[in-house]
Motif scaffolding. Structure first.
Motif, PDB file in Angstrom:
ATOM      1  N   GLY A   1       0.371  -0.996   0.263  1.00 52.88           N
ATOM      2  CA  GLY A   1      -0.164  -0.321   0.463  1.00 52.88           C
ATOM      3  C   GLY A   1       1.022   1.229   0.099  1.00 52.88           C
ATOM      4  O   GLY A   1      -0.024   2.418   0.337  1.00 52.88           O
TER       5      GLY A   1
ATOM      6  N   GLN B   1      -3.944   1.313  10.049  1.00 54.45           N
ATOM      7  CA  GLN B   1      -3.731   1.114   8.549  1.00 54.45           C
ATOM      8  C   GLN B   1      -2.618   0.251   8.400  1.00 54.45           C
ATOM      9  O   GLN B   1      -3.126  -1.268   8.131  1.00 54.45           O
TER      10      GLN B   1
ATOM     11  N   GLN C   1     -13.177   0.517   6.463  1.00 53.21           N
ATOM     12  CA  GLN C   1     -11.755   0.871   6.477  1.00 53.21           C
ATOM     13  C   GLN C   1     -10.727   1.966   7.283  1.00 53.21           C
ATOM     14  O   GLN C   1     -12.127   2.808   6.960  1.00 53.21           O
TER      15      GLN C   1
ATOM     16  N   ARG D   1      -7.418   6.538   5.636  1.00 53.66           N
ATOM     17  CA  ARG D   1      -6.438   6.251   4.619  1.00 53.66           C
ATOM     18  C   ARG D   1      -5.144   7.320   4.794  1.00 53.66           C
ATOM     19  O   ARG D   1      -5.833   8.752   5.627  1.00 53.66           O
TER      20      ARG D   1
ATOM     21  N   ARG E   1      -7.496  13.719   2.720  1.00 51.76           N
ATOM     22  CA  ARG E   1      -8.152  11.961   3.705  1.00 51.76           C
ATOM     23  C   ARG E   1      -9.054  11.870   3.633  1.00 51.76           C
ATOM     24  O   ARG E   1      -9.868  10.999   4.508  1.00 51.76           O
TER      25      ARG E   1
END
Ligand code: SF4
Ligand code: SF4
Lengths: 673, 309, 291
Positions: A154, A206, A619, A622, A640
């Motif tokens: 990632g 994450q 999720q 990010r 973000r």
């Protein structure tokens, strides 16, 4: 249970173990000569594809056990017992065999990712080196594999990142790179030793998600070492709890967390503050962790155990198997713990009275560093930008955010240690009542780092009395009496008055720091991450002490922390900071119950919880917080933010009050949640 | 490499040099009339006046300072009061000898000291380590003037194998180079050992081992380049201090280098020559520091110099 | 990082020497002997160190053909070497001690000032430090001696200048690091006067590092003194020091090797003992500081 989605199922007990540890002991050379045993006979099996959590506080020997398994300890360390990987005895392997095992079938990632990478070589160099070693690649295939490896973990723009040196990357990026390197050998077992401890909570989420994904993809087994019960609960199917170099309880995570039987496991869970509710009083275990080499006789936990009986002190209980669980205790708990007494957090403020502190559009700008006063190095850093808040008398205001968000800078400005470059601070009139010495008698700063916070060469009593001495309050005898009163108030034995700081444990030192801060009887305390260096079981004691002092002395408290769980326990009102600005402020019940700002929501979702119902369903956020050198225009959160609109990119949102006392800096939030 | 950084470093070096020159100027003027100091009693009053006029010593101090700077820039360091020759030329005539002696000694020290130190670090705690460390501490505790005398006693007087003084063939170099190089080798061995151990204790070394890299690769490709960073600094310091380090050794072995010239000039109070050598040493040191900075930046990407920002 | 991990990490970096504790014991005993010799030299010498004797010139030490009462033989003027040696030890030690104290006092004061004042004052101090560090001290000393000629007092001042820049730099960086410590921030929060912070808290906490620096620079100062004296630019006759004995003795290396060797060995063993003891001391202080 939907738990199964996040965590692979417990592997059946009868599968042969991938890695088996039998009676592992580790001894180190003690400073004064002789050996100290830090790991006392660990038995552990890791089966293919499973995730085992190894949890314990500092000194429990969890990391050392992992290093011992791979023979990565310095040569001075003596390792006893047997380590078998897939049937082969690791202790007897020759150098070549061991080297091809390490980073090959067993990979390991460490706590401090930035330090675990060679600082003088690029990420690409180090990644390619491992690819050559484990996959024998050459030329273009090598470069392509390196790019693919970074992409897989990632990392955006992988070709570019290969050229970077570790210090160019953030901690989260470094950890991703480490993981990419660990995967080059296509391991069947990954040992992750506190992989997220040095990282911020959104980055932690994450990385944990990445590890879970990779595990699902590759089917590798994983040992996750952590001191954080929440991290373990969210990622592991099986857990082993360690205390003072031994496993005290082991079994399926769901069972252990639902019905912890060992008093230590139960104490650990009870002393961890939660994010979704506040208990009336955290059940803190008394005392501190024993130091290696100074273990009490019998059960190492006995001095702190409320169920201890004489038999516990006589002999170390054995680790007994009971079905899928193992337990080392003579008088374990039975049945699930009593439900905690949940209370409502009152804002506790005198909202109408005179505010203690009013901050208006506070800003702090650090001028760029210059060489020889000529060449500006880098740009000016706007550490804090337009921060306004009011701290009411008797209130506990929590200032939260991730590292670099400017919360500590705000604390230091309020404490008078930094001068704001913009905006104004207004204080209650009593700050200026006695001219000459007003500020220190008005507010005191308590901060992290309980070691550095005390002068190592001065006795405790002298340090607590020093503020009184500086301000010429009382005489020697009255100061002495005051010291004893303060020691008592923070729950310390008066016999410690003449001790030097190094004799004290971390928790005791933090108590001394509190006592010293209270010596001048200030109406207000500013606490900057006061607990972050403490172990959970010790932290709970000091949290309760602070809450108690705050109530008893009607202190006004500005509480700075990255740990939302602790803030939840202590604070009546909370302000969330992001990249130098306050993005949301609300009474604690509202902020934790119904957060409105997208960042607050993400932050809360990222906090790992040991309560099995509360698994992250979405999720993780990010990206990473922006560099304070180049904050994005408009709303600083927009790169973000999942809800960002075009407007967000150009116009910075102002704080708007959506509900009574809840203000949010967001163009989109409407308070309909 | 970053341009602004380089410029700043150059500026700083120039500033240090200017400061050194200024200090020398002030000290010289404090000491009394330079004309008298430079010429002593062996010239008449008339030539002193002529000299003062020539050098602008009858001018105000500020002008004198500028004139002084100008003459230095032109390579004019005055005339030796002993021989009347140009101080600059006297010094330059001796410099090759010092460089020859210093270069050989330093090479010796590097070739012996660094491998010994690295070997000691890799075998920490072993007999090798202990022997190397004892040898290292002994070698930099033994003063040049003792070692030199002992070497002369043994190899020149007792056995007559090697010449004890003067220049000539390569054999003349052996004893002085050994004398000078021994101490440096000891210093380098200690530095190399501790630098290497420091690096070997870093988490990234454990990380490299954990990823299955061979011990050889861990040592030579990961540990050694990182350990070289502090070694470059100490080496630069040695190169910069070469002239000073050689003073005693040159005197013992009657080696016609700059160090010996300095001692002789101090004894005769030949200020022009002393001044020339002092300034030359300062310039060498500043230059060596500059080289160290550039090399370190090249070796260590963490330094601001190496980053573009 | 917890203690267990700390145990598992970086191994100790200190040098361990062949001989270990025994060697250290010998070193300390030697230093004690030197101190006693320096303190009592004028009382215990068998002869006046200046007394010449034409009949007893260049006698070897007892055991090498020499005879009583000249235990270590005599020099070219028939002076008793043992007596001269004891006086040399006394003078060398005294000069080195005076020099060390001057350098330490000056450097430490400057370091504190630089750290406290910061800004321009700091830059000026550090520029001076850089300048001094850029000049090999031997060259500076020679330059000063060339300019002002040689006299005893000036010589001590020159020796005293040695190493001041290291004290200044060390003190400054230690103070800067120390005032970043939490307890100093807390004290400043109490509005404690700076002098109190420095005197009561900072100085005791950095003293250990300064003492270690002292033990490391003391042998260097002995070497500097004896080096200059060896070159004939330090202690002048009729006074005698170790370097000056060696300097005169080397002319007789062919006929009377003990003349240079006796003081040479004393210098060597003393500096070596000092270094070994300094290392051991640093070891001790370090481990007492790291928890
Ligand atoms: S064995 Fe005894 S002391 Fe130890 S945990 Fe169990 S009850 Fe407590
Ligand atoms: S203003 Fe826009 S970018 Fe910022 S938090 Fe709100 S929706 Fe997201």
């Amino acid at each position: 249970m939907d738990v199964a989605l996040a965590v692979p199922p417990v592997t059946r007990v009868d599968t042969p173990p991938l890695l088996a540890l039998w009676q592992i002991t580790v001894d180190f050379a003690a400073r004064g000569g002789g050996m100290v045993r830090v790991v006392h006979g660990i038995d552990l099996d890791i089966r293919p594809g499973e995730t085992l959590g190894l949890v314990g506080e500092s000194g429990s020997g969890k990391s050392v056990t992992c290093l011992a398994a791979l023979r990565l300890l310095p040569a001075e360390a003596q390792i006893g017992g047997r380590i078998a990987f897939d049937g082969a005895d690791i202790a007897r392997m020759g150098a070549a065999q061991l080297q091809s095992l390490r980073g090959g079938r067993i990979a390991i990632v460490f706590q401090d990712p930035a330090a675990a990478l060679n600082p003088t070589q690029t990420i690409g160099w180090q990644l390619r080196e491992r690819l050559v070693r484990h996959q024998g690649l050459r030329g273009e295939a090598l470069q392509a594999a390196a790019i693919a490896a970074l992409a897989r973990v990632g990392i955006a723009d992988p070709a570019q990142r290969l050229e970077d040196y570790p210090h160019h990357l953030s901690g989260g990026m470094c950890q991703r790179a480490m993981i990419a390197m660990a995967l080059t050998g296509k391991p069947s077992l990954l040992i992750a030793d506190e992989p997220t401890t040095a990282l911020d909570v959104t980055t932690q989420a994450q990385i944990l998600a990445l590890l879970r994904d990779l595990q699902r993809e590759t089917g590798m087994a994983m040992v996750l070492v952590s001191h954080d019960l929440g991290v373990i609960a969210e990622s592991c199917a099986r857990v082993a709890v360690m205390y003072a170099g031994r496993i005290v309880e082991q079994g399926p995570t769901t069972e252990i967390f639902a019905t912890p039987r060992h008093p230590y496991t139960r104490g650990l869970l009870d002393s961890l503050p939660r994010i979704d509710h506040v208990v009336a009083r955290l059940a803190a275990m008394p005392g501190a962790l024993p130091q290696p080499g100074r273990l009490p006789p019998g059960c190492s936990f006995a001095p702190r155990c409320d169920r201890a009986r004489p038999a516990c002190v006589a002999n170390m209980p054995r680790l007994e198997m009971q079905g899928a669980r193992a337990l080392r205790c003579l008088h374990p708990h039975d049945g699930p713990p009593a439900p905690p007494g949940i209370v409502q957090m009152e804002p506790g403020a005198d909202q109408q009275g005179v505010p203690m502190v009013e901050a208006q559009a506070l800003g702090l700008r650090y001028a760029p560093r210059r060489l020889l006063g000529l060449f500006a190095r880098g740009a000016a850093v706007q550490a804090v930008d337009g921060v306004s808040f009011t701290l009411h008398r008797g209130e506990t205001l929590g200032l939260v955010g991730e590292s670099g968000c400017g919360k500590s800078t705000v604390a230091r400005m309020v404490a008078g240690l930094l001068t704001p470059s913009n905006g104004a601070l207004r204080f209650a009139p009593e700050r200026n009542a006695a001219p000459g010495v007003p500020a220190p008698r008005f507010a005191q700063l308590v901060f992290q780092d309980p070691l550095g916070a005390l002068d190592p060469r001065q006795r405790i009593a002298a340090q607590i009395a020093e503020p009184l001495e500086i301000h010429r309050i009382g005489n020697a005898a009255s100061r002495r009496a005051e010291v004893l009163r303060l020691l008592d108030a923070v729950g310390l034995d008066p016999a410690l008055a003449e001790a030097f700081p190094h004799r004290l444990s971390g928790g005791q030192r933090q108590r001394v720091v509190l006592a010293r801060a209270l010596a001048l009887r200030p109406p207000m305390l500013i606490a900057d991450e006061p607990f972050s260096a403490l172990d959970v079981s010790v932290q709970a004691q000091v949290i309760e002490l602070l809450a108690e002092l705050q109530a008893r002395e009607a202190l006004t408290l500005l509480f700075i922390s990255h740990d939302l769980r602790v803030v939840r326990r202590i604070c009546g009102r909370v302000a969330v900071m992001y990249a130098g600005r306050i993005v949301e402020t609300a009474p604690a019940e509202r902020l934790f119950g119904s957060p409105q700002h997208p960042y607050t929501q993400a932050l809360l979702a990222a906090v790992p919880s040991p309560d099995l119902g509360a698994r992250p369903s979405h999720q993780p956020l990010r990206g990473e917080p922006p560099s304070p050198l180049r904050p994005p225009p408009g709303c600083r959160f927009h790169p973000r933010c999942a809800m960002a609109r075009p407007l967000c990119r150009v116009e910075a949102p102002a704080l708007r009050e959506l509900f009574q006392g809840q203000a949010v800096a967001c163009h989109v939030a409407h308070g309909d949640a | 490499m970053n341009g602004a950084w380089m410029a700043a470093k150059l500026l700083r070096a120039a500033a240090t040099l200017l400061l050194a020159v200024t200090v020398v100027f002030i000290v010289l003027r404090l000491a009394g009339d330079p004309a008298e100091i430079l010429f002593g009693d062996n010239v008449g009053e008339e030539s002193l006046i002529r000299y003062r006029a020539l050098w602008g010593l009858d001018q105000p101090l500020g002008v004198q300072y500028l004139l002084y700077l100008r003459s230095l820039l032109l390579g004019d360091f005055g005339l030796s009061s002993q021989s009347g020759a140009s101080a600059w030329q006297l010094m330059m005539g001796r410099l090759p000898y010092t460089l020859q002696l210093g270069g050989v000694s330093l090479l010796l020290a590097v070739l012996i000291g660094i491998p010994a130190g690295v070997a000691a670090a890799l075998a920490r705690g072993s007999l090798t380590d202990r022997v190397v460390m004892l040898a290292a501490v002994s070698s930099f505790c033994i003063p040049n003037f003792v070692l030199g005398v002992v070497l002369i006693l043994v190899f020149a007087e007792q056995f007559g194998w090697l010449p004890s003084h003067g220049t000539g063939g390569i054999w003349h170099l052996v004893l002085p180079a050994l004398t000078l190089g021994t101490g440096w080798a000891g210093v380098l061995a200690r530095f190399a050992r501790s630098a290497m151990l420091e690096v070997l204790g870093q988490p990234y070394i454990r990380g490299a081992r954990a990823s299955g890299l061979t011990e050889g690769r861990v040592r030579w490709r990961h540990a050694l380049p990182n350990a070289a960073i502090p070694l470059v600094t100490i080496l630069g310091f040695m190169v910069g201090g070469l002239v000073a380090g050689a003073i005693v050794t040159e005197s013992i072995f009657a080696w016609p280098g700059v160090g010996r010239l300095l001692v002789d000039s101090v004894k005769l109070r030949d200020l022009a020559v002393v001044q020339a050598i002092v300034l030359m040493v300062a310039a060498t040191m500043v230059a060596a520091n500059l080289v160290v900075d550039v090399l370190s930046a090249w070796l260590n990407p963490r330094l601001p110099a190496a980053t573009g920002a | 990082m917890d203690q267990v991990t700390a145990l598992a990490e970086a191994p100790p970096r200190r040098a361990r020497y062949l001989g270990g504790k025994v060697l250290l014991g010998v070193a300390v005993a030697w230093l004690a002997l030197m101190v006693v010799a320096a303190l009592t030299a004028h009382m215990i010498v068998p002869f006046d160190y200046r007394a010449t004797s034409l009949e007893a010139r260049l006698l070897p030490p007892v055991g090498l053909g020499g005879e009583f009462p000249y235990l270590l033989g005599t020099d070219h003027l028939g002076r008793d070497i043992l007596s001269r040696l004891l006086h040399s030890i006394q003078l060398s030690m005294a000069v080195a001690l005076a020099g060390s104290l001057i350098g330490a006092g000056f450097g430490i004061t400057l370091g504190f000032l630089a750290a406290h004042l910061r800004g321009v004052a700091d830059s000026v101090c550090m520029a001076l430090v850089d300048l001094q560090a850029a000049m090999p001290f031997m060259v500076v000393a020679l330059g000063v001696l060339a300019l002002f000629g040689n006299n005893f007092l000036l010589f001590i001042v020159v020796i005293g200048l040695h190493g001041w820049e290291r004290y200044a730099r060390l003190t400054r960086s230690l103070v800067l690091a120390e005032v970043e410590q939490g307890y100093v921030t807390a004290l400043r929060g109490f509005r404690a006067p700076p002098l109190l912070i420095y005197r009561r808290h900072v100085l005791p906490n950095i003293a250990a590092a300064l003492i270690v620096n002292f033990t490391l620079s003391f042998p260097e100062i002995i070497l500097l003194e004896s080096g200059l004296s060896f070159l004939g630019l330090g202690i002048q006759p009729p006074l005698t020091s170790l370097g000056n004995m060696l300097g005169f003795g080397r002319d007789y290396v062919a006929d009377a090797w003990w003349l240079p060797i006796v003081p040479g060995v004393v210098i060597f063993i003393t500096t070596l003992a000092m270094s070994l003891a300094g290392d051991a001391l640093r070891d001790r202080l370090d481990s007492s500081l790291n928890l």
